[in-house]
Design a protein around this motif. Sequence first.
Motif, PDB file in Angstrom:
ATOM      1  N   VAL A  10       0.861  -1.497  -0.265  1.00 31.93           N
ATOM      2  CA  VAL A  10      -0.090   0.032   0.018  1.00 31.93           C
ATOM      3  C   VAL A  10       0.783   1.266   0.012  1.00 31.93           C
ATOM      4  O   VAL A  10       1.990   1.132   0.189  1.00 31.93           O
ATOM      5  CB  VAL A  10      -1.233  -0.225   1.462  1.00 31.93           C
ATOM      6  N   THR A  15       5.269  -0.575  -0.992  1.00 35.26           N
ATOM      7  CA  THR A  15       5.056   0.434  -1.739  1.00 35.26           C
ATOM      8  C   THR A  15       5.579   0.844  -2.972  1.00 35.26           C
ATOM      9  O   THR A  15       4.864   1.154  -4.317  1.00 35.26           O
ATOM     10  CB  THR A  15       6.068   1.797  -1.134  1.00 35.26           C
ATOM     11  N   TRP A  63       2.915  -0.777  -5.128  1.00 34.38           N
ATOM     12  CA  TRP A  63       1.841  -0.907  -5.504  1.00 34.38           C
ATOM     13  C   TRP A  63       1.242   0.412  -6.630  1.00 34.38           C
ATOM     14  O   TRP A  63       0.549   0.573  -6.947  1.00 34.38           O
ATOM     15  CB  TRP A  63       1.157   0.272  -4.007  1.00 34.38           C
ATOM     16  N   ARG A 113      -0.091   1.025 -10.258  1.00 37.01           N
ATOM     17  CA  ARG A 113      -1.217   2.681 -10.473  1.00 37.01           C
ATOM     18  C   ARG A 113      -0.822   3.503 -11.468  1.00 37.01           C
ATOM     19  O   ARG A 113      -1.948   3.999 -12.346  1.00 37.01           O
ATOM     20  CB  ARG A 113      -0.909   3.420  -9.370  1.00 37.01           C
TER      21      ARG A 113
END
Length: 286
Positions: free
Chosen positions: A8, A120, A123, A127
Motif C-alpha cells: 500500500v 510501496t 503499489w 497505479r
Amino acid sequence: MGEPRRAVPDHTAVRVALWRALHVRADAPPHVLGDEIGLELADPGPGWRERGDMTMPGVAGVRASVVARARFVEDLVAERVAEGGVTQYVILGAGLDTFAQRRPEPGASLRVFEVDQPGTQMWKRRRLAELGYATPPWLTFVPVDFEAGDSWWERLTAAGFDRGAPAVVASTGVSMYLSHEANVATLRQAAALAPGSAFASTFLPPLDLLEPEQRRVQEMSMRNAAASGTPFVSLYAPEEMRRAALEAGFAKAAHVSPDELAERYFAGRPDGLRPPRAEQFLVAEV
C-alpha cells in the motif's frame, strides 16, 4: 508467494505527493514545481484538501519546502547531465516521485533508478499502469526491503547501476527517520560513487536552532510522524552534517540553506511563500 509487506502507499509518500499538488492548486503562479501526477496516483478522494495534514498550521511553508527540495534536486541533475558527466540518477526512498513521468527528455542521456520498499513500489507501479503511464526503458525500479536489512547499494548494482559511472543520488525527506548509524552508512556508501558524482540529502536541524513559530510547527510534525509510526529519530546541525559527509569520504560537502532556496525559487513572490528553516540541504561531491 504473497505480495511484499506493506503493498500500500506509504503515508509519508502520499502526504508529500499531496503537498506538491496543493502547491499547484493553492499557490499563485509561477509554480516552483508543477506536479499533479502524484495526486493522480494517490487518488485521495474529493475532500483531500480538507485533510488535517493539508490544513495544519504552517502547511504553506511545508509545501514550499517540499517543492523547493524537489526542484533543487532536479535542477542539480539537469546541470550535471548538461556538463556531460552524470549519466545516472538514483532516487532513494522514491515514494510517489514523478520525475520519470514529468521529465521524459533526459531519457536519451540518463538512467533513472527509483529505490523504495517493495510494497510501496509494487503499489505505485500498479497505479502507473492503471493510469496509462508506461515505464520507459531508462527507468528502473529497485525494490529494497530496508526493514529486513537489505543493502540498497547491492540491490542497485544488481539492477544495472554502473558503479564506475558518475551519478547523482538524492535522498530527500529520509534522514530524520533513520538512526545515526544508518545515516552514516548511507553517506559512506554514497561516498564510494564514481568521481564526479554528487549526493544530495535533506536533513532537519535540532529544535533549539529554530525560531519559536517554526519550532512549534516542527514539534507538531514530529508528533504527527510519531503517531503514524514513523518518528523522527535523527536531527543534525548543518556543520555536523557537513562534517559527517567529509568523514564518510566525500571530497567536498556544502550546506545549502532554506534562505538560498528561497532566493533561487521564491524571490519576489507577492504571497510571501517561502520554505522555513526547518529543512536544510547537504550536497556532497566525490
